[in-house]
Design a protein around this motif. Structure first.
Motif, short mmCIF file in Angstrom:
data_model
loop_
_atom_site.label_atom_id
_atom_site.label_comp_id
_atom_site.label_asym_id
_atom_site.label_seq_id
_atom_site.Cartn_x
_atom_site.Cartn_y
_atom_site.Cartn_z
N GLY A 70 8.40 0.55 -0.22
CA GLY A 70 7.96 1.55 0.76
C GLY A 70 9.06 2.48 1.20
O GLY A 70 8.88 3.70 1.25
N ILE A 71 10.23 1.93 1.53
CA ILE A 71 11.31 2.76 2.07
C ILE A 71 11.96 3.61 0.99
O ILE A 71 12.22 4.80 1.18
N VAL A 72 12.24 3.02 -0.15
CA VAL A 72 12.97 3.74 -1.20
C VAL A 72 12.07 4.69 -1.96
O VAL A 72 12.42 5.86 -2.18
N PRO A 119 0.38 0.84 -2.78
CA PRO A 119 0.26 -0.21 -3.80
C PRO A 119 1.22 -1.38 -3.56
O PRO A 119 1.05 -2.45 -4.13
N GLY A 120 2.20 -1.18 -2.69
CA GLY A 120 3.18 -2.23 -2.43
C GLY A 120 2.61 -3.46 -1.75
O GLY A 120 3.11 -4.56 -1.93
N VAL A 128 8.36 -9.78 1.35
CA VAL A 128 8.56 -8.75 2.38
C VAL A 128 9.68 -7.80 1.98
O VAL A 128 9.56 -6.58 2.14
N ALA A 129 10.76 -8.34 1.43
CA ALA A 129 11.88 -7.49 1.00
C ALA A 129 11.45 -6.54 -0.12
O ALA A 129 11.81 -5.35 -0.11
#
Length: 108
Positions: free
Chosen positions: A67-69, A75-76, A60-61
């Motif tokens: 996604g955030i960065v 694809p994540g 999850v991390a």
């Protein structure tokens, strides 16, 4: 009950209190939710459980970081497919399971 187990048991309530304090006092609702990652991670940090227990949290991390960065939400999600692969490659060993054996003596 040991001190480590008590800390692990109290971690969810401590995280809720910390989250509410961060939100109400400093208006940090959005970054404050990260404290809830301590709930599954704390047993591993205190040595009561191994990496097997936090691998999904690690996924999850990684997913959130991608996604955030970098904005790689699409694809994540493939990172989550590694969870069953990890548990297949590193199964619980049969010798790690606790077995109880009884010896019965015939007294007749």
């Amino acid at each position: 009950m040991s001190v480590r187990k008590r800390i692990v048991a109290a971690t969810p309530m401590i995280c809720v209190i910390a989250y509410l304090c961060m939100g109400f006092i400093w208006d940090l609702w959005h970054p404050g939710w990260v404290v809830f990652f301590l709930v599954p991670v704390m047993p591993c940090l205190l040595g009561t459980k191994g990496i097997r227990s936090i691998y999904p949290v690690l996924c999850v991390a990684v997913f959130l970081t991608l996604g955030i960065v970098w904005g790689y939400w699409h694809p994540g999600w493939i990172v989550f497919l590694t969870i069953p692969v990890f548990y297949t490659l590193f199964p619980i060993k049969a010798c790690d399971e606790k077995k109880i054996r009884f010896k019965v003596k015939d007294t007749d």
